[in-house]
Design a protein around this motif. Structure first.
Motif, PDB file in Angstrom:
ATOM      1  N   GLY B 101      38.348  98.864 -32.569  1.00 29.21           N
ATOM      2  CA  GLY B 101      38.563  97.417 -32.669  1.00 29.21           C
ATOM      3  C   GLY B 101      37.956  96.821 -33.929  1.00 29.21           C
ATOM      4  O   GLY B 101      38.585  96.044 -34.634  1.00 29.21           O
ATOM      5  N   ALA B 105      39.841  95.214 -37.248  1.00 33.74           N
ATOM      6  CA  ALA B 105      39.590  93.826 -37.647  1.00 33.74           C
ATOM      7  C   ALA B 105      39.015  93.741 -39.057  1.00 33.74           C
ATOM      8  O   ALA B 105      39.260  92.780 -39.773  1.00 33.74           O
ATOM      9  CB  ALA B 105      38.647  93.160 -36.653  1.00 33.74           C
ATOM     10  N   GLY B 113      43.973  92.578 -36.128  1.00 38.54           N
ATOM     11  CA  GLY B 113      43.311  93.741 -35.536  1.00 38.54           C
ATOM     12  C   GLY B 113      43.613  93.835 -34.047  1.00 38.54           C
ATOM     13  O   GLY B 113      43.914  94.906 -33.528  1.00 38.54           O
ATOM     14  N   ALA B 114      43.562  92.687 -33.367  1.00 37.81           N
ATOM     15  CA  ALA B 114      43.828  92.674 -31.926  1.00 37.81           C
ATOM     16  C   ALA B 114      45.274  93.088 -31.641  1.00 37.81           C
ATOM     17  O   ALA B 114      45.547  93.816 -30.683  1.00 37.81           O
ATOM     18  CB  ALA B 114      43.547  91.296 -31.349  1.00 37.81           C
ATOM     19  N   ILE B 117      45.432  96.907 -32.028  1.00 32.35           N
ATOM     20  CA  ILE B 117      44.884  97.625 -30.868  1.00 32.35           C
ATOM     21  C   ILE B 117      45.824  97.483 -29.664  1.00 32.35           C
ATOM     22  O   ILE B 117      46.042  98.434 -28.912  1.00 32.35           O
ATOM     23  CB  ILE B 117      43.471  97.091 -30.497  1.00 32.35           C
ATOM     24  CG1 ILE B 117      42.506  97.230 -31.686  1.00 32.35           C
ATOM     25  CG2 ILE B 117      42.918  97.800 -29.263  1.00 32.35           C
ATOM     26  CD1 ILE B 117      42.240  98.629 -32.144  1.00 32.35           C
ATOM     27  N   ALA B 144      41.046  94.924 -27.037  1.00 31.15           N
ATOM     28  CA  ALA B 144      41.546  94.099 -28.145  1.00 31.15           C
ATOM     29  C   ALA B 144      40.825  92.760 -28.212  1.00 31.15           C
ATOM     30  O   ALA B 144      40.595  92.242 -29.301  1.00 31.15           O
ATOM     31  CB  ALA B 144      43.055  93.887 -28.009  1.00 31.15           C
ATOM     32  N   CYS B 148      37.553  93.878 -30.133  1.00 30.81           N
ATOM     33  CA  CYS B 148      38.018  93.598 -31.489  1.00 30.81           C
ATOM     34  C   CYS B 148      37.700  92.163 -31.901  1.00 30.81           C
ATOM     35  O   CYS B 148      36.872  91.938 -32.783  1.00 30.81           O
ATOM     36  CB  CYS B 148      39.519  93.894 -31.586  1.00 30.81           C
ATOM     37  SG  CYS B 148      40.217  93.549 -33.199  1.00 30.81           S
ATOM     38  N   TYR B 152      34.366  91.247 -33.841  1.00 24.89           N
ATOM     39  CA  TYR B 152      34.504  90.886 -35.250  1.00 24.89           C
ATOM     40  C   TYR B 152      33.768  89.581 -35.545  1.00 24.89           C
ATOM     41  O   TYR B 152      33.094  89.462 -36.573  1.00 24.89           O
ATOM     42  CB  TYR B 152      35.982  90.763 -35.646  1.00 24.89           C
ATOM     43  CG  TYR B 152      36.137  90.417 -37.114  1.00 24.89           C
ATOM     44  CD1 TYR B 152      35.965  91.394 -38.094  1.00 24.89           C
ATOM     45  CD2 TYR B 152      36.413  89.117 -37.527  1.00 24.89           C
ATOM     46  CE1 TYR B 152      36.068  91.093 -39.441  1.00 24.89           C
ATOM     47  CE2 TYR B 152      36.521  88.803 -38.871  1.00 24.89           C
ATOM     48  CZ  TYR B 152      36.352  89.783 -39.822  1.00 24.89           C
ATOM     49  OH  TYR B 152      36.439  89.483 -41.155  1.00 24.89           O
ATOM     50  N   SER B 176      30.656  96.732 -30.041  1.00 24.31           N
ATOM     51  CA  SER B 176      32.044  96.557 -29.593  1.00 24.31           C
ATOM     52  C   SER B 176      32.338  97.437 -28.374  1.00 24.31           C
ATOM     53  O   SER B 176      33.043  97.031 -27.454  1.00 24.31           O
ATOM     54  CB  SER B 176      33.023  96.844 -30.725  1.00 24.31           C
ATOM     55  OG  SER B 176      33.115  98.223 -30.988  1.00 24.31           O
TER      56      SER B 176
END
Lengths: 92, 237
Positions: B101, B105, B113-114, B117, B144, B148, B152, B176
């Motif tokens: 994740g 990101a 990024g989400a 994933i 996610a 993520c 992030y 994470s």
């Protein structure tokens, strides 16, 4: 070497290495489910490459490698198609 | 950490499905703004190369920057998928694998990024039966959203303390996995599958170790992408 080629080599290498060397121990959640006694509640679904193997290739590392490489091709194709569709009238 | 069907009750699975749909919807609109630009769209199909739209009406279109972003997203997604196959052993006959994740990101931003994933989870659930389809929403929320997006923003906050980028990245990558596993334990508790407190302590204690693997692999992947492909970190505005 072109960046796309470098990337393709890297991703394929990781899949092949994973197919041969990845640990087959249960993962964190599975381990805990077993320890705490709710693993039996899990229902495993069906899929064409269930457990990262291809039926006609058996359960070995080669079967897993092929299954993984197919996954990479599927992901890259979905993105390529999406990019193509969203930029169909755009040569930029 | 992919939850199979059966571990969660239908109320929890449905609730997580609704939450995940909201997060994905938000992410889609953020990424749409990121990959499109407002302007005179380049020539319509068939009108030839380089000729601007004849109507002269400004509209959103995917330009060069958008295409570059999408190709980056394709690479991050397939790389995370590949690396997730690589289970590494930890103590007591247990293994872990990268969630990716924070890695995703770092180069795509939290929303892209989400989505990346989410795409990995979707492919895993549909083609490999890795993670249940009914609980897909829960898996998206865990990996996610918490693994993520939230991680992030944690990374961005950490950077404000003045610690070095590598230290911030290490802490956030480790966290994470702990966030994602705590969310997973919370869902197990909500479902009545196991008592919340015991599920939490078991999940966190195992994933605190797996998080070290996440940290090391993330540092390695980030350095490969920066040095081999010349990628730069996403700039958070």
């Amino acid at each position: 070497m072109n960046n796309n080629v470098k990337f393709g080599v890297l991703a394929s290498l990781i899949v092949v290495a994973a197919s041969f060397f990845a640990s087959s121990f249960p993962d964190g959640l599975e381990f805990i489910a077993e320890k705490l006694g709710f693993l039996h509640k899990g229902v495993s679904g069906s899929a064409i490459m269930k457990d990262y193997s291809i039926a006609i290739l058996g359960n070995g590392a080669i079967s897993t490698a092929v299954a993984g490489l197919i996954g990479i091709v599927v992901i890259l194709s979905v993105f390529a198609l999406f990019t193509k569709v969203t930029t169909f009238n755009n040569k930029g | 950490m992919h939850i199979p069907d059966g571990f969660l009750d239908s109320k929890t699975a449905a609730g997580m499905g609704a939450a995940a749909a909201t997060v994905i919807g938000l992410a889609l609109s953020k990424v749409r703004a990121l990959v499109t630009e407002l302007g005179l769209a380049p020539a319509m199909a068939g009108a030839g190369n380089g000729i601007k739209s004849l109507t002269g009406k400004a509209q959103r279109f995917v330009g060069h920057a958008g295409k570059t972003y999408l190709s980056k997203m394709a690479m991050v997604t397939s790389l995370v998928f590949a690396t997730q196959m690589f289970n590494f052993p930890i103590a007591n006959g247990t293994s872990g694998h990268l969630l990716g994740g924070l890695f995703a990101a770092l180069f795509l931003g939290p929303w892209g990024g989400a989505l990346s994933i989410t795409m990995v989870l979707l492919v895993q659930a549909t083609l490999y039966a890795d993670g249940g389809l009914i609980v897909l929403g829960a898996n998206i929320m865990n990996m996610a959203f918490f693994g993520c997006i939230i991680s992030y923003f944690g990374y961005v906050l950490l950077k404000k303390t003045g610690l070095s980028d590598k230290i911030c990245l290490s802490i956030a990558a480790w966290a994470s996995v702990v966030f994602a596993s705590s969310a997973c334990a919370l869902e197990l508790g909500m479902s009545g599958t196991y008592s919340l407190v015991d599920a939490l302590s078991a999940m966190i204690s195992v994933h605190a170790v797996i998080g070290i693997g996440e940290l090391l692999i993330t540092l390695m992947l980030v350095s490969i992408m920066k040095n081999m492909l010349g990628w730069e970190e996403y700039r958070h505005e």
